[in-house]
Design an enzyme around this catalytic site. Structure first.
Site, mmCIF file in Angstrom:
data_model
loop_
_atom_site.group_PDB
_atom_site.id
_atom_site.type_symbol
_atom_site.label_atom_id
_atom_site.label_comp_id
_atom_site.label_asym_id
_atom_site.label_seq_id
_atom_site.Cartn_x
_atom_site.Cartn_y
_atom_site.Cartn_z
ATOM 1 N N ASP A 144 -12.286 -10.071 -1.461
ATOM 2 C CA ASP A 144 -13.625 -10.153 -0.874
ATOM 3 C C ASP A 144 -14.519 -9.234 -1.684
ATOM 4 O OD1 ASP A 144 -12.741 -7.688 0.240
ATOM 5 O OD2 ASP A 144 -12.514 -8.546 2.239
ATOM 6 N N GLU B 91 -6.226 -10.589 -1.619
ATOM 7 C CA GLU B 91 -7.094 -10.367 -0.452
ATOM 8 C C GLU B 91 -8.558 -10.265 -0.879
ATOM 9 O OE1 GLU B 91 -5.672 -7.087 1.976
ATOM 10 O OE2 GLU B 91 -3.584 -7.657 1.685
ATOM 11 N N HIS C 200 -10.264 -5.888 -2.798
ATOM 12 C CA HIS C 200 -11.390 -5.723 -1.873
ATOM 13 C C HIS C 200 -12.467 -4.962 -2.645
ATOM 14 C CE1 HIS C 200 -9.158 -7.134 1.592
ATOM 15 N NE2 HIS C 200 -8.179 -6.304 1.325
ATOM 16 N N ASN D 250 2.210 -5.110 -3.217
ATOM 17 C CA ASN D 250 0.791 -5.410 -2.967
ATOM 18 C C ASN D 250 0.024 -4.122 -2.693
ATOM 19 O OD1 ASN D 250 -1.165 -7.600 -2.429
ATOM 20 N ND2 ASN D 250 -1.193 -6.820 -0.321
ATOM 21 N N GLU E 236 0.795 -1.242 0.000
ATOM 22 C CA GLU E 236 0.000 0.000 0.000
ATOM 23 C C GLU E 236 0.825 1.290 0.000
ATOM 24 O OE1 GLU E 236 -2.720 -0.403 3.278
ATOM 25 O OE2 GLU E 236 -3.828 -2.000 2.294
#
Ligand code: XIL
Length: 445
Positions: free
Chosen positions: A248, A246, A217, A180, A138
């Protein structure tokens, strides 16, 4: 008596087995404190073949006090996974988030040194056990700037990301090293382009990056976009693997989950998919019910869609070229400088020159060296750099070296010895002490 040969019971009936049939993995985030819960481990052990510690490898967990490392909960997850044949994604070595208090209050040289030490210690501790590391997490800003996020790490100098990758490579050369981030899924977003340009630059300069992680996400503010496959394939075309790290999806639309799986399967260098938790109750965004299993552990329609997509998928085709590359960000069309010339030139006729760019901070430095061929192509090169007393090389890339102090000699490695007339290649090194402004000499070999 008839004999029936059946496929292994798990083949095509679990996420991990189905992904494996397509040469991919299917992973989940895991919390160490849940490993004592039967309902949790039953699903984990049955369905997944990749594990990411959800919080246990973050900086606040692994180095709670400066210089005192703590690995109990991260090792618990690593051991649980590896003893059952699952692999591990390491998350994460350098990040503005979840820093321990001592690091939050650090800046400048002290922080840069502490960051590099943290990376070296943690990656060395788990050496050989990690499939891929999220080396840096990030680091880019949201919004339209396409630039870096402000943080104490960023303020140590723009080269903090590449310094982190070099330290990680030196510590665990066998792990894939990933950058990432989130909100980098939509190809048209400035943040996506910012990361893309950094990775392109890293590949051009030999910074050791192997993969890019897309957190993915997806929610109402950052929805799945139909250009996601373009994003994955465009990054892959830079020469890195891509991983969905990650995943979702708010509301867990079965159709959106299916499309994500299809997009990964369509890109040869998409290694696999990790969902960020097992049951909705395990999610960091539980109220969005974004995962594949209900809180009671039953499979949701999204699970069935993912499994079907994994089983329906054809053998990975070659990466489709991006269909809508914005003109400003197309991959470079010129061949990289290391490309072999068509004919082998005789050694050394035109000589070579070398220049050094130094990033110095108190106590340490990174030096990038550019080797430029003269009027004839090079078959190989040797650069000599005399370091002032007190300067010591601790790590290097894209060259073989002799000596770490005083007069150091650097020769090409297999892939960057051939340099066309007038063309350049680069190597670099990192060290402690003060390097000053060295004057390198270059000889063709
Ligand atoms: C989240 C965890 O899921 C939570 O348990 C924790 O409280 C905060 O961090 N991006 C990342 C992950 O890289 O590390 C974050 O994980 C989610 C967003």
């Amino acid at each position: 008596m008839a004999l029936f040969v059946t496929a292994p019971a798990s083949a095509g009936t679990t996420l991990g087995a189905s992904a494996a049939e397509k040469g991919r993995y299917f992973g989940t985030a895991v919390a160490a404190y849940k490993l004592s819960e039967n309902a949790y481990t039953t699903i984990l052990n049955r369905e997944f073949n990749m594990v990411t510690p959800e919080n246990e490898m973050k900086i606040d967990a692994t180095e709670p006090q400066q210089g005192r490392f703590s690995y109990a909960s991260s090792e618990q997850i690593v051991n649980h996974a590896r003893s059952r044949g699952m692999q591990v994604r390491g998350h994460t070595l350098a990040w503005h988030g979840q820093q321990p208090g001592w690091m939050q209050s650090m800046e400048g040289t002290a922080l840069r040194t502490a960051m590099l030490n943290h990376i070296t210690q943690v990656a060395t501790h788990f050496k050989g056990q990690i499939y891929s590391w999220d080396v840096v997490n990030e680091a880019f800003a949201d919004g339209n700037s396409g630039g870096r996020r402000d943080s104490n790490l960023q303020r140590t100098g723009n080269d903090w990301i590449e310094a982190a990758f070099r330290a990680a490579r030196a510590a665990d050369p066998g792990a894939k090293l990933c950058y990432n981030d989130y909100n980098t899924d939509n190809w048209t977003w400035a943040k996506t382009q910012g990361v893309y340009n950094m990775v392109r630059d890293f590949k051009a300069r030999g910074v050791p990056i192997d993969c890019v992680g897309f957190q993915s996400h997806f929610n109402n503010d950052s929805p799945y976009a139909s250009n996601y496959r373009t994003t994955l394939s465009s990054f892959a075309a830079l020469g890195v693997d891509v991983q969905i790290t990650e995943l979702d999806i708010q509301g867990a639309s079965a159709d959106t989950y299916r499309r994500v799986v299809e997009d990964c399967l369509a890109v040869a260098r998409c290694n696999g998919i990790t969902v960020w938790g097992i049951r909705d109750s395990d999610s960091w965004r539980a109220s969005q019910t974004p995962l594949l299993f209900n809180s009671n552990g039953s499979k949701k329609p999204a699970y069935d869609a993912v499994l079907a997509a994994l089983n329906n998928g054809t053998t990975p085709p070659t990466t489709a070229p991006p269909t809508s590359v914005p003109p400003t960000t197309a991959p470079p069309t010129t061949a990289p400088p290391t490309t072999a010339p068509p004919t082998t030139p005789p050694p050394g006729q035109g000589g070579c020159t070398a220049t050094v760019t130094v990033n110095q901070w108190t106590g340490g430095f990174v030096a990038n060296v550019r080797v430029t061929a003269g009027s004839a192509a090079l078959n190989g090169w040797t650069v000599t750099i005399t370091l002032p007393s007190g300067a010591t090389v601790t790590n290097s890339w894209s060259a073989n070296s002799s000596g770490t102090t005083g007069t150091t000699n650097w020769t090409n490695v297999s892939y960057n010895g051939r340099v066309g007339a007038g063309q350049s290649t680069e190597f670099g090194f990192q060290g402690t002490g003060t390097v000053g402004s060295p004057s390198p000499t270059c000889a063709a070999s």
